[in-house]
Design a protein around this motif. Sequence first.
Motif, PDB file in Angstrom:
ATOM      1  N   ALA A 146       1.077  -1.412   0.278  1.00 29.62           N
ATOM      2  CA  ALA A 146      -0.231  -0.174  -0.113  1.00 29.62           C
ATOM      3  C   ALA A 146       0.809   1.243   0.223  1.00 29.62           C
ATOM      4  O   ALA A 146       0.599   2.196  -0.473  1.00 29.62           O
ATOM      5  CB  ALA A 146      -1.034   0.370   1.314  1.00 29.62           C
ATOM      6  N   GLN A 147       2.449   0.932   0.857  1.00 25.41           N
ATOM      7  CA  GLN A 147       2.895   2.015   0.688  1.00 25.41           C
ATOM      8  C   GLN A 147       3.422   2.808  -0.759  1.00 25.41           C
ATOM      9  O   GLN A 147       3.516   4.244  -0.925  1.00 25.41           O
ATOM     10  CB  GLN A 147       4.365   1.810   2.073  1.00 25.41           C
ATOM     11  N   GLU A 182       1.221   3.772  -2.857  1.00 26.14           N
ATOM     12  CA  GLU A 182      -0.220   5.539  -2.147  1.00 26.14           C
ATOM     13  C   GLU A 182       1.360   6.971  -2.439  1.00 26.14           C
ATOM     14  O   GLU A 182       0.662   7.916  -3.035  1.00 26.14           O
ATOM     15  CB  GLU A 182       0.431   5.675  -0.525  1.00 26.14           C
TER      16      GLU A 182
END
Length: 134
Positions: free
Chosen positions: A77-78, A81
Amino acid sequence: MAASLARIFEALGDPIRRYILELVAGGEQPAGAIVETVRAQASISQPGVSQHLKVLRDAGLVIVRAEGTRRFYALDAQGVETAQAWLAGLGDPLHQMANPLDALGTEIARGKRAGRTAEPTRRSRTGEARPAAG
């Protein structure tokens, strides 16, 4: 961050890697299932798929979890993002200026407060500031 951003978009430049990301976006997938699914869609060897997974992992777009001899891949997810934030900045070019402008607003307000609470001064004929007689 620029180096990781460059790696992310370099990794996204390949259609097979984008396809792999779509597969793992639905949830964690075993490496074997990813290889089988990708090979059904494209003429690529198992080592070729493994190399694509390595590029995605190095770019920070997928994470790998070992369970015995099996490897499971999931979306990181990082990394996603980071890419989304950069793309969002293209749509709102003033977004990067928001924080400095907020800081400027705070400093202006602080200066106004300091001006209201400061001891009144009187200027002499030479322009020198002196405390007002009170």
